[in-house]
Design an enzyme around this catalytic site. Structure first.
Site, PDB file in Angstrom:
ATOM      1  N   HIS A 166       0.860  -1.191   0.000  1.00 16.35           N
ATOM      2  CA  HIS A 166       0.000   0.000   0.000  1.00 16.35           C
ATOM      3  C   HIS A 166       0.890   1.232   0.000  1.00 16.35           C
ATOM      4  CE1 HIS A 166      -3.163   2.828   1.098  1.00 16.35           C
ATOM      5  NE2 HIS A 166      -4.003   1.894   0.737  1.00 16.35           N
ATOM      6  N   ASP A 210      -7.911  -5.207  -0.288  1.00 12.98           N
ATOM      7  CA  ASP A 210      -8.356  -6.100  -1.369  1.00 12.98           C
ATOM      8  C   ASP A 210      -8.020  -7.554  -1.145  1.00 12.98           C
ATOM      9  OD1 ASP A 210      -7.489  -3.318  -3.240  1.00 12.98           O
ATOM     10  OD2 ASP A 210      -9.520  -4.136  -3.190  1.00 12.98           O
TER      11      ASP A 210
HETATM   12  C1  SDX Z   1      -6.158   0.052  -3.078  1.00 14.63           C
HETATM   13  O1  SDX Z   1      -4.332   4.551  -2.108  1.00 14.63           O
HETATM   14  C2  SDX Z   1      -5.282   3.935  -1.499  1.00 14.63           C
HETATM   15  O2  SDX Z   1      -5.720   4.294  -0.442  1.00 14.63           O
HETATM   16  C3  SDX Z   1      -5.868   2.743  -2.277  1.00 14.63           C
HETATM   17  C4  SDX Z   1      -6.916   1.920  -1.531  1.00 14.63           C
HETATM   18  C5  SDX Z   1      -8.206   2.692  -1.312  1.00 14.63           C
HETATM   19  O3  SDX Z   1      -8.934   2.355  -0.364  1.00 14.63           O
HETATM   20  O4  SDX Z   1      -8.535   3.565  -2.165  1.00 14.63           O
HETATM   21  O5  SDX Z   1      -6.383   1.511  -0.271  1.00 14.63           O
HETATM   22  C6  SDX Z   1      -7.295   0.663  -2.337  1.00 14.63           C
HETATM   23  O6  SDX Z   1      -5.952   0.356  -4.221  1.00 14.63           O
HETATM   24  C7  SDX Z   1      -5.250  -0.915  -2.343  1.00 14.63           C
HETATM   25  C8  SDX Z   1      -4.051  -1.400  -3.215  1.00 14.63           C
HETATM   26  C9  SDX Z   1      -4.546  -2.515  -4.139  1.00 14.63           C
HETATM   27  N1  SDX Z   1      -3.477  -2.898  -5.085  1.00 14.63           N
HETATM   28  C10 SDX Z   1      -2.838  -4.086  -4.965  1.00 14.63           C
HETATM   29  O7  SDX Z   1      -3.038  -4.925  -4.089  1.00 14.63           O
HETATM   30  C11 SDX Z   1      -1.847  -4.348  -6.102  1.00 14.63           C
HETATM   31  C12 SDX Z   1      -0.544  -4.924  -5.546  1.00 14.63           C
HETATM   32  N2  SDX Z   1       0.174  -3.866  -4.800  1.00 14.63           N
HETATM   33  C13 SDX Z   1       1.027  -3.009  -5.476  1.00 14.63           C
HETATM   34  O8  SDX Z   1       1.206  -3.052  -6.815  1.00 14.63           O
HETATM   35  C14 SDX Z   1       1.588  -1.824  -4.699  1.00 14.63           C
HETATM   36  O9  SDX Z   1       1.890  -2.267  -3.446  1.00 14.63           O
HETATM   37  C15 SDX Z   1       0.706  -0.596  -4.659  1.00 14.63           C
HETATM   38  C16 SDX Z   1       0.260  -0.194  -6.018  1.00 14.63           C
HETATM   39  C17 SDX Z   1      -0.466  -0.857  -3.782  1.00 14.63           C
HETATM   40  C18 SDX Z   1       1.538   0.526  -4.025  1.00 14.63           C
HETATM   41  O10 SDX Z   1       2.509   0.863  -4.939  1.00 14.63           O
HETATM   42  P1  SDX Z   1       3.691   1.875  -4.550  1.00 14.63           P
HETATM   43  O11 SDX Z   1       3.406   2.611  -3.297  1.00 14.63           O
HETATM   44  O12 SDX Z   1       4.003   2.684  -5.785  1.00 14.63           O
HETATM   45  O13 SDX Z   1       4.883   0.924  -4.222  1.00 14.63           O
HETATM   46  P2  SDX Z   1       5.958   0.387  -5.279  1.00 14.63           P
HETATM   47  O14 SDX Z   1       5.255  -0.218  -6.459  1.00 14.63           O
HETATM   48  O15 SDX Z   1       6.963   1.459  -5.527  1.00 14.63           O
HETATM   49  O16 SDX Z   1       6.631  -0.810  -4.431  1.00 14.63           O
HETATM   50  C19 SDX Z   1       7.682  -0.550  -3.482  1.00 14.63           C
HETATM   51  C20 SDX Z   1       8.490  -1.841  -3.442  1.00 14.63           C
HETATM   52  C21 SDX Z   1       8.992  -2.265  -4.825  1.00 14.63           C
HETATM   53  O17 SDX Z   1      10.137  -3.058  -4.627  1.00 14.63           O
HETATM   54  P3  SDX Z   1      11.630  -2.323  -4.773  1.00 14.63           P
HETATM   55  O18 SDX Z   1      11.627  -1.579  -6.087  1.00 14.63           O
HETATM   56  O19 SDX Z   1      11.733  -1.394  -3.564  1.00 14.63           O
HETATM   57  O20 SDX Z   1      12.616  -3.461  -4.723  1.00 14.63           O
HETATM   58  O21 SDX Z   1       7.661  -2.918  -2.957  1.00 14.63           O
HETATM   59  C22 SDX Z   1       7.519  -3.895  -4.002  1.00 14.63           C
HETATM   60  C23 SDX Z   1       7.918  -3.219  -5.300  1.00 14.63           C
HETATM   61  O22 SDX Z   1       8.402  -4.166  -6.235  1.00 14.63           O
HETATM   62  N3  SDX Z   1       6.105  -4.282  -4.000  1.00 14.63           N
HETATM   63  C24 SDX Z   1       5.669  -5.519  -4.217  1.00 14.63           C
HETATM   64  C25 SDX Z   1       4.257  -5.448  -4.091  1.00 14.63           C
HETATM   65  N4  SDX Z   1       3.898  -4.180  -3.818  1.00 14.63           N
HETATM   66  C26 SDX Z   1       5.049  -3.461  -3.771  1.00 14.63           C
HETATM   67  N5  SDX Z   1       6.310  -6.680  -4.488  1.00 14.63           N
HETATM   68  C27 SDX Z   1       5.527  -7.780  -4.657  1.00 14.63           C
HETATM   69  N6  SDX Z   1       4.172  -7.784  -4.538  1.00 14.63           N
HETATM   70  C28 SDX Z   1       3.504  -6.634  -4.271  1.00 14.63           C
HETATM   71  N7  SDX Z   1       2.180  -6.627  -4.151  1.00 14.63           N
END
Ligand code: SDX
Length: 428
Positions: free
Chosen positions: A307, A364
């Site tokens: 998140h 989710d």
């Molecule tokens: C919602 O914003 C809100 O409030 C949203 C929400 C709402 O109520 O409106 O809460 C609802 O959208 C919840 C999120 C649902 N999405 C997912 O579950 C999709 C999977 N999660 C991600 O793709 C990610 O965690 C996000 C999109 C939720 C957040 O993305 P960020 O903040 O841009 O984080 P990032 O992509 O830069 O990740 C940081 C690190 C990275 O690794 P490094 O580059 O540091 O090595 O964490 C890793 C990412 O690769 N990472 C994951 C991961 N999520 C982040 N690695 C594996 N699996 C994951 N799910």
């Protein structure tokens, strides 16, 4: 705490005011930055950028705190119906008995949609994604309400438009499902609750009225309450950006639906179930998927994890996990996907990749298992998120208009070609 921040650029000092929020969040007011320094800031994804002042929802990502108008989500989830929570988010206070009665009456009054709109549903292919239908129909509805295409943010006009959208979003969703399934539509029944009416419109059949069980009604209320608002997430920010051009509320929330659709946002609830199904069918252990999620060369992500704001547990996932257990037990259902989800969660809690990146289950991760137990089809999961988020979108749109409205227009750093002269075809 200092009330000033000082920036030094090329040896010159620039002072900016510090802003402190209700919960002592600190912020540098850079509204004069470009005029005083000639510089802009760069913040792709806006992770460090405040876009507005808001009194609707407070999230503390470090502590896993979520409050609607100051009330902790744990209390709202336990004690309020979705209609009560929607009223609180829209108007800032929990409704008194007469206010709740009047609000509920407005929702009942606005549940039906104009019969001329019904044939639009049959124009969509059966395979049409319900989120596309939802966004289209929200815009279409405005054609039947020309009086609200202006910017009604005050008094009775806002009350009417807000109730109309909160109520009809349910009807559109149910009609979309019925049409896609080749089933006759069920018109709203004003004698049912908000959730009961939705379930009736979704699942009643000509010879069998859907029996709304209290445990399912409770579970659906809880699902919608937990999705009702979440400060400046992607879809709510989209509603604000569209609304900032003085576009009407219908087109603003229709844009919010489109932003929510993405698998990184609201589309994640369905993506989680697809992931859990894949794991179940593959027969591979959870560790195989955990390793893939950690592999930078593999686009696979653990859907429902991580998140932008929560660097602790998402309080909503804790509440949903508990509710899933209660619901499956009450309905005497056994869902293998829950077992797989628990294994994934347990494995990540011991894995440094997830711990070091503060990746925990978000709203989710368990919500899809709850929707499965209720009988909602997979392609309607993100639509359910949109129904829940409608109060938050409307309240943020209103707050935008209650404050000094400025059109959203971010800047950029240009990295393209320098000035050059046009090349005639013969010389290209
Ligand atoms: C919602 O914003 C809100 O409030 C949203 C929400 C709402 O109520 O409106 O809460 C609802 O959208 C919840 C999120 C649902 N999405 C997912 O579950 C999709 C999977 N999660 C991600 O793709 C990610 O965690 C996000 C999109 C939720 C957040 O993305 P960020 O903040 O841009 O984080 P990032 O992509 O830069 O990740 C940081 C690190 C990275 O690794 P490094 O580059 O540091 O090595 O964490 C890793 C990412 O690769 N990472 C994951 C991961 N999520 C982040 N690695 C594996 N699996 C994951 N799910």
């Amino acid at each position: 705490m200092s009330d000033k921040a000082t920036l030094i650029i090329d040896g010159q000092k620039y002072d900016f005011d510090m802003i402190t929020g209700t919960e002592n969040e600190r912020c540098i007011d850079i509204q004069s930055l470009r005029d005083t320094t000639g510089c802009i800031t760069m913040d792709p994804g806006f992770a460090n950028t405040g876009s507005c002042y808001s009194s609707i929802t407070y999230v503390d990502g470090a502590k896993g705190i979520l409050r609607y108008r100051g009330y902790p989500i744990e209390e709202i989830a336990e004690k309020a119906s979705f209609v009560e929570a929607a009223y609180l988010i829209l108007y800032g206070e929990l409704p008194k008995a007469d206010q709740l009665k009047a609000f509920s009456a407005r929702l009942k009054e606005h549940a039906p949609i104009h019969t001329n709109l019904e044939h639009h549903f049959s124009g969509f292919p059966k395979s049409a994604p319900p989120m596309a239908i939802l966004s289209a129909m929200l815009n279409l509805i405005s054609c039947f309400h020309p009086e609200v295409l202006e910017v009604p943010t005050t008094g009775a006009e806002f009350d009417r438009t807000a109730s109309l959208l909160l109520s009809k979003v349910r009807t559109i969703a149910a009609f979309a499902y019925r049409m896609a399934s080749g089933k006759p539509i069920n018109h709203p029944n004003p004698h049912l609750t908000y959730c009961g009416n939705f379930l009736h419109m979704m699942f009643s059949d000509p010879y069998q009225e859907y029996e709304v069980s209290p445990v399912v009604d409770r579970a659906l209320n809880l699902f919608l309450v937990l999705h009702a608002d979440h400060e400046q997430n992607c879809s709510t920010s989209t509603v604000r950006v569209v609304g900032s051009s003085r576009a009407n509320l219908f087109s603003s929330v229709a844009a919010g639906v489109c932003a929510l659709w993405g698998p990184l946002h609201g589309g994640a609830n369905a993506a989680v179930i697809k992931m859990l199904e894949d794991i179940r069918q593959s027969g591979r252990p959870a560790s195989y998927y955990i390793d893939r999620a950690k592999d930078k060369n593999d686009p696979f992500r653990l859907m429902g994890f991580g998140h932008r704001v929560y660097k602790n547990f998402d309080p909503r996932s804790i509440i949903l996990k508990k509710q899933v257990y209660n619901l499956l037990e009450a309905l005497k259902l056994d869902d293998q996907l829950l077992e797989i989800a628990l294994q994934l969660e347990e494995a990540t809690l011991k894995d440094d990749y997830f711990i070091s990146r503060n990746l925990y289950p978000n709203v989710d991760f368990y919500s899809g298992i709850l929707l499965r137990a209720i009988g909602i089809p997979l392609n309607m999961y993100t639509v359910m998120f949109a129904i829940g988020r409608m109060p938050g979108w409307i309240a943020n749109w209103k707050e935008l208009h209650d404050h000094k409205l400025r059109i959203s227009r971010p800047r950029q750093i240009y990295t393209g070609s320098r000035a050059r002269t046009f090349v005639p075809m013969t010389e290209r």
